[in-house]
Design an enzyme around this catalytic site. Structure first.
Site, short mmCIF file in Angstrom:
data_model
loop_
_atom_site.label_atom_id
_atom_site.label_comp_id
_atom_site.label_asym_id
_atom_site.label_seq_id
_atom_site.Cartn_x
_atom_site.Cartn_y
_atom_site.Cartn_z
N ARG A 50 0.90 -1.20 -0.07
CA ARG A 50 0.01 -0.04 -0.12
C ARG A 50 0.96 1.29 -0.04
NH1 ARG A 50 -3.76 -0.21 5.11
NH2 ARG A 50 -1.59 -0.76 5.69
N LYS A 108 -8.33 -16.31 4.70
CA LYS A 108 -9.51 -17.07 5.17
C LYS A 108 -10.84 -16.34 4.91
CE LYS A 108 -7.49 -15.27 8.94
NZ LYS A 108 -6.16 -15.15 9.46
N GLU A 132 -3.15 -23.14 1.97
CA GLU A 132 -2.91 -23.93 3.09
C GLU A 132 -2.65 -23.19 4.36
OE1 GLU A 132 -2.27 -27.70 3.75
OE2 GLU A 132 -2.86 -26.66 5.50
N GLY A 137 -2.27 -21.66 10.31
CA GLY A 137 -1.04 -21.20 10.22
C GLY A 137 0.15 -22.43 9.45
N ILE A 139 0.70 -25.50 10.20
CA ILE A 139 0.06 -26.61 10.51
C ILE A 139 -0.54 -27.33 9.24
CG2 ILE A 139 -1.57 -28.31 11.70
CD1 ILE A 139 -2.09 -26.35 13.84
N GLY A 190 1.22 -7.99 22.91
CA GLY A 190 1.09 -8.05 21.42
C GLY A 190 0.35 -9.35 20.98
N GLU A 193 -4.47 -8.24 18.32
CA GLU A 193 -4.31 -7.33 17.48
C GLU A 193 -4.81 -6.18 18.04
OE1 GLU A 193 -5.13 -7.86 13.64
OE2 GLU A 193 -4.49 -9.98 13.54
N ASP A 204 -13.19 -14.78 12.95
CA ASP A 204 -11.71 -15.61 12.08
C ASP A 204 -11.99 -16.93 12.36
OD1 ASP A 204 -8.76 -15.31 11.48
OD2 ASP A 204 -8.87 -16.85 13.42
N LYS A 208 -12.71 -19.98 9.28
CA LYS A 208 -11.89 -21.27 9.10
C LYS A 208 -12.68 -22.57 9.13
CE LYS A 208 -7.62 -18.76 11.04
NZ LYS A 208 -7.24 -18.51 12.48
P1 NDP Z 1 -0.11 -7.19 7.28
O1 NDP Z 1 -1.25 -6.20 7.77
O2 NDP Z 1 0.94 -7.52 8.34
O3 NDP Z 1 0.19 -7.14 6.11
C1 NDP Z 1 -0.70 -6.43 4.88
C2 NDP Z 1 0.37 -6.02 3.62
O4 NDP Z 1 -0.91 -5.75 2.80
C3 NDP Z 1 1.07 -4.76 3.94
O5 NDP Z 1 2.31 -5.19 3.15
C4 NDP Z 1 0.47 -3.86 3.33
O6 NDP Z 1 1.11 -2.71 2.80
C5 NDP Z 1 -0.42 -4.54 2.14
N1 NDP Z 1 -1.76 -3.84 1.75
C6 NDP Z 1 -2.47 -3.43 2.31
N2 NDP Z 1 -3.65 -2.89 1.55
C7 NDP Z 1 -3.13 -2.84 0.47
C8 NDP Z 1 -3.43 -2.39 -0.76
N3 NDP Z 1 -4.63 -1.75 -1.05
N4 NDP Z 1 -2.39 -2.56 -2.12
C9 NDP Z 1 -1.40 -3.01 -2.04
N5 NDP Z 1 -1.05 -3.69 -0.81
C10 NDP Z 1 -1.70 -3.60 0.28
O7 NDP Z 1 -0.82 -8.57 7.34
P2 NDP Z 1 -0.36 -10.07 7.55
O8 NDP Z 1 0.90 -10.32 7.04
O9 NDP Z 1 -0.70 -10.39 8.97
O10 NDP Z 1 -1.74 -11.00 6.83
C11 NDP Z 1 -1.75 -11.07 5.44
C12 NDP Z 1 -2.55 -12.35 5.28
O11 NDP Z 1 -2.37 -13.49 5.96
C13 NDP Z 1 -4.24 -12.08 5.81
O12 NDP Z 1 -4.99 -12.42 4.93
C14 NDP Z 1 -4.02 -12.76 7.16
O13 NDP Z 1 -5.49 -13.20 7.42
C15 NDP Z 1 -3.44 -13.98 6.73
N6 NDP Z 1 -2.62 -14.50 8.06
C16 NDP Z 1 -2.10 -13.90 8.84
C17 NDP Z 1 -1.37 -14.51 9.60
C18 NDP Z 1 -0.51 -13.90 10.91
O14 NDP Z 1 -0.14 -14.65 11.79
N7 NDP Z 1 -0.36 -12.63 10.70
C19 NDP Z 1 -1.75 -15.98 9.95
C20 NDP Z 1 -2.45 -16.81 8.90
C21 NDP Z 1 -3.03 -15.99 7.94
P3 NDP Z 1 1.99 -1.71 3.55
O15 NDP Z 1 2.87 -2.64 4.01
O16 NDP Z 1 2.42 -0.69 2.68
O17 NDP Z 1 1.05 -1.13 4.57
N1 HSE Z 2 -5.54 -13.72 14.29
C1 HSE Z 2 -5.32 -15.19 14.03
C2 HSE Z 2 -5.03 -15.96 15.25
C3 HSE Z 2 -4.14 -15.12 13.12
O1 HSE Z 2 -5.17 -15.35 16.47
O2 HSE Z 2 -5.27 -17.18 15.32
C4 HSE Z 2 -4.04 -16.51 12.41
O3 HSE Z 2 -5.14 -16.86 11.49
#
Ligand code: NDP
Ligand code: HSE
Length: 436
Positions: A50, A108, A132, A137, A139, A190, A193, A204, A208
């Protein structure tokens, strides 16, 4: 460097946050090994974020905010989506699939609502859709359901699929503290969120559960089909009541194949807090870990356990998918498609068989137990166990039921709360993991 017969798979990465950042690191650090395993070099063609100016750690020539252009670029073979949310991600992925790119996603929320449309687009283009990392995560769970168990008949999937709520409930259990103060502590450390709504209100886990039920039972279940209750109403009294009978409280996703007396089948998918015996395998899953129990006709019981969230664990699952897609591309094949042939109806929660644990503070005099028992009988609910403890002129009464339709149990509790002899309904919770 030209290896593996010069074959290269070009990847567009959408999102480079918690998970995407780890994907970039692993792709870079393990480039040689991944190439050997995939049969092709796996290279980044572009990284969409973004705010490109906030990513000085990334090669500037790869970074863009123009997602639409990147996902349809002729230079891209695979799109890895790690942004999250539904729109505009749904449209980006449909555009990518239509343009012949395979897709790997951890999203998800999107899959739980729109997987049918995405699978159709993947089929039409003859490309892969892998996800997956979307459930539990690191698993390996979806591939076993989709592939390893495709020859079996799965009857039940039950597990802890949200780490945040598991951390909070585990902490409430060990400290005796209430929900609000434990959530505050989880946020400070932490684990939760900044906006914990999707986790604590069960959204969430419901997404799933929809994905798990669809894969396990070869049908389509969306998040809105899943009965959802979060943990905001779980009190220290609930944990204490569970403890008295050697139980603890967990937020579980429960997906079941239900066969009616006339043989017709349906599926039930629900997310809510439950009491489970401390001896149950899921009771021992603490902190932010996930664990999922699968029951199948031939395989019997299987349990999957590990880290359900976090950058590196989730990236592990994403890279596994990426290697699978790369391998498929190298041989010109495809992975499994959607399997929704069973087309089973979703059973409403009120008709789903559950068991209740009801803790009451009642007057300690003749006829009280009879009145309470009558309320259960009036709704056709059979009692499995009763335990009474006296304290001055009141008594603490715990009733555990046999299986009954959830609506009948709910109506029973409503009636009990109105009885003059009941001073307080201390705790009401469903029970799992015991003989019925
Ligand atoms: P984050 O919020 O850490 O990262 C999101 C990323 O998406 C950032 O780099 C952001 O850019 C980018 N972004 C957001 N909006 C836009 C846009 N409009 N255009 C381009 N880029 C964009 O998310 P996570 O890494 O935590 O999660 C990512 C996915 O993985 C989600 O679907 C989440 O549900 C899934 N997930 C996450 C887990 C976790 O433990 N975090 C576990 C399992 C699944 P910028 O950096 O510039 O803000
Ligand atoms: N917010 C989710 C959790 C991240 O607490 O399990 C993994 O999907």
């Amino acid at each position: 460097m030209s290896t593996v017969d010069g074959r290269v798979i070009r990847v567009a990465l959408l999102g480079c946050g918690t998970v995407g950042g780890e994907v970039v690191r692993l792709l870079t650090e393990q480039a040689e090994e991944l190439a050997a395993r995939a049969g092709a070099r796996v290279e980044l063609a572009g990284i969409a974020v973004r705010r490109p100016d906030k990513h000085p750690e990334l090669p500037p020539e790869l970074v863009t905010s123009d997602v639409t252009k990147l996902v349809t670029s002729p230079d891209v073979d695979v799109v890895v989506e790690l942004v999250g949310g539904i729109e505009p991600v749904r449209q980006w992925l449909l555009d990518a699939l239509k343009a012949g790119k395979s897709v790997v996603t951890a999203n998800k929320a999107l899959l739980a609502e729109h997987s049918a449309e995405l699978f159709e687009a993947a089929d039409a283009a003859g490309v892969d859709l892998y996800f997956e990392a979307a459930v539990a995560g690191a698993i390996p769970l979806l591939r076993p359901l989709r592939e390893s168990m495709a020859g079996d008949r799965i009857t039940r999937v039950m597990g802890i699929v949200n780490g945040t709520t598991n951390y909070i409930l585990s902490a409430m259990d060990s400290t005796g503290a209430g929900y609000a103060e434990t959530l505050e502590e989880a946020s400070r450390l932490g684990y939760a969120e900044a906006d914990p709504t999707a986790d604590v209100d069960g959204y969430d886990a419901a997404s799933k559960a929809a994905i798990l039920a669809s894969l396990a039972f070869h049908t389509r279940v969306t998040a809105s089909d899943v009965h959802r209750e979060g943990i905001a109403d779980v009190t220290a009294s609930d944990l204490a009541a569970a403890n008295v009978l050697g139980r603890t409280v967990k937020l579980l996703a429960i997906c079941e194949r239900v066969t009616a007396d006339d043989g017709t089948e349906s599926v039930s998918a629900r997310v809510h807090p439950v009491m489970i015996p401390r001896g149950h395998q899921l009771a021992g899953v603490g902190g932010a870990y996930n664990a999922v129990y699968v029951e199948a006709d031939a395989a019997g019981e299987l349990m999957f356990y590990g880290q359900g969230a976090g950058g590196a664990p989730t990236a592990s699952a994403v890279l596994g998918d990426l290697v699978a897609v790369a391998r498929n591309r190298v041989v010109g094949g495809r992975g499994p498609r959607e399997s929704a042939h069973a087309a089973l109806p979703v059973r409403p929660m009120g008709q789903t068989p559950t068991r209740y644990h009801v803790s009451l503070d009642v007057a300690d005099r003749a006829g009280v137990l009879a009145q309470v028992a009558q309320a259960f009988a009036g709704h056709g609910v059979s009692i499995a166990a009763v335990r009474q403890r006296d304290a001055n002129d009141t008594a603490s009464l715990v009733v555990v039921t046999h299986l009954a339709p959830d609506a009948a149990l709910r109506s029973t509790v409503d009636d009990i709360a109105k009885l003059d002899v009941v001073n307080q309904v201390v705790s009401v919770m469903r029970v799992e993991g015991e003989d019925q």
